[in-house]
Design an enzyme around this catalytic site. Structure first.
Site, short mmCIF file in Angstrom:
data_model
loop_
_atom_site.label_atom_id
_atom_site.label_comp_id
_atom_site.label_asym_id
_atom_site.label_seq_id
_atom_site.Cartn_x
_atom_site.Cartn_y
_atom_site.Cartn_z
N TYR A 143 0.86 -1.18 0.00
CA TYR A 143 0.00 0.00 0.00
C TYR A 143 0.90 1.23 0.00
CZ TYR A 143 -3.72 3.17 1.75
OH TYR A 143 -4.61 4.19 1.91
N LYS A 171 -1.24 -1.24 -4.16
CA LYS A 171 -2.32 -0.27 -4.12
C LYS A 171 -1.67 1.10 -4.25
CE LYS A 171 -5.83 1.85 -1.20
NZ LYS A 171 -6.53 1.88 0.11
#
Length: 303
Positions: A143, A171
Site C-alpha cells: 500500500y 495499491k
C-alpha cells in the site's frame, strides 16, 4: 480464460475489493452483525471482495480482539476467505507479520500492508519490513500512501520488493498516474491496483487490474459498472459515469474520507454511523458538500 481485471481465486486481489467502513454503535462499540450484513450486501451488489482493517475501517482505533474478530466476521460473511484481504499494517514488522499469520489462519486470500509508518524508513528498511511479513506465506499487496506514511514506494522500490518475492501487487494511492507506466516497465509482473477513487479511470486505462475501493460502500452497483467499463476501455460508458460520480469519488483522497463515505452511506439508507476519536463528524462546508454530491448522485440514478 479468465479476464486479468476480474477477481479469481488464483489472483484474489484483482477486481473490486472494497476497503470497508466499520459500523459502530452510538457508544462506539463495533456492530459485528451490521458489518457482516454490509459485507454480504457489497458482494451481492457487484463487488468481488472486501478489505477489512484498512484506514477506512479505522483499524488504528481497534483493540487486538476487535481487529481479529473483524477479520473472522468478514470471512464468514463473504462465504469464501479468498475474497477477504485484511489490512495487516502495524508499527512493528513483527506485529504486522502476526496479523498476516492470523489472516492465513482465517483462510484469507491476500493481505494489504503499508511500509513502516512509525518513522521514515530507507529502502533497505522497507525491504526488510516486507520480507519479514512475507514469512507468513500470504500474498502481500503493498500500500503506497506517502501522503500519510512519509515513506514512498517508488516504482524502483516496488520493483525491488517484487524481485525479492515480497509483494504481488501495489495499491497505488499517490494520484500520480505517470507512475503506472514506470511500474509496468520496471516490474511487468507486478499487479497495479487503483488505490484512490478519483483516479480510477486514468489508472484503469494505464493497465490497472483491480481497485481497492472506497465509495462502493455507498454506491456499489454504479461503481462496479464504472470499474468494468473503465478496465474494458469502454469510454462511452465510463466517462459519463466517472464525471457524475467524481464529486463523490474525490472525497476518498481527502483527510475526512472516512467521515465522508460514512455520511454518504447514511444518506443512501445504509449504516455509516459515527467514527471513533480523534476523527470527528463533518461540519460546515465539508458536510454540505458531501451531502450535496451524494444527493446529486442519487438523483442521477446511482446506487
Amino acid at each position: 480464460m479468465t479476464d486479468s481485471t476480474t477477481w479469481h481465486t488464483d489472483r484474489p486481489w484483482r477486481g473490486i475489493m472494497v476497503a470497508t467502513t466499520l459500523p459502530l454503535r452510538d457508544d462506539l462499540s463495533v456492530d459485528h452483525d451490521a458489518y457482516a450484513e454490509h459485507v454480504r450486501w457489497l458482494i451481492d451488489n457487484g463487488c468481488d471482495g472486501v478489505v477489512p482493517n484498512g484506514s477506512l475501517g479505522e483499524y488504528q482505533t481497534l483493540t487486538d480482539e476487535e481487529r481479529a474478530r473483524v477479520v473472522r466476521t468478514a470471512v464468514e460473511a463473504a462465504g469464501d476467505g479468498a475474497r477477504v484481504m485484511p489490512g495487516v499494517s502495524a508499527y512493528g514488522s513483527g506485529a504486522a507479520r502476526r496479523w498476516a499469520e492470523q489472516a492465513a489462519d482465517e483462510g484469507c486470500g491476500s493481505v494489504l500492508l503499508l511500509p513502516p509508518n512509525a518513522y521514515r524508513a530507507d529502502e533497505s528498511g522497507v525491504r526488510a519490513h516486507y520480507a519479514e511479513v512475507a514469512r507468513a506465506g500470504m500474498p502481500i499487496v503493498a500500500y503506497n500512501n506517502p501522503i500519510d506514511t512519509k515513506v514512498d514506494l517508488t516504482p524502483g522500490t516496488l520493483a525491488h520488493l517484487h524481485q525479492d518475492g515480497s509483494i504481488v501487487a501495489v495499491k497505488e494511492f499517490t494520484g500520480d498516474v505517470r507512475r503506472a507506466y514506470e511500474i509496468a516497465e520496471l516490474a511487468p509482473e507486478l499487479d497495479l491496483l487503483i488505490g484512490a477513487d478519483d483516479v480510477l479511470l486514468e489508472l484503469a486505462l494505464a493497465g490497472a487490474v483491480g481497485w481497492i475501493a472506497g465509495y462502493p460502500n455507498a454506491f456499489p452497483t454504479s461503481c462496479a459498472t464504472l470499474y468494468h467499463a473503465a478496465v474494458a476501455g469502454d469510454l462511452a460508458t465510463a466517462r459519463p459515469l466517472y464525471k457524475t460520480l467524481h464529486p463523490l469519488l474525490r472525497w476518498d483522497s481527502k483527510t475526512e474520507f472516512v467521515q465522508s463515505i460514512k455520511l454518504s452511506m447514511d444518506l443512501v439508507g445504509r449504516r455509516g454511523g459515527p467514527t471513533r476519536p480523534p476523527r470527528s463528524p463533518l461540519t460546515g462546508q465539508s458536510e454540505a458538500a458531501v451531502r450535496a454530491a451524494t444527493q446529486k448522485a442519487v438523483a442521477d440514478g446511482h446506487r
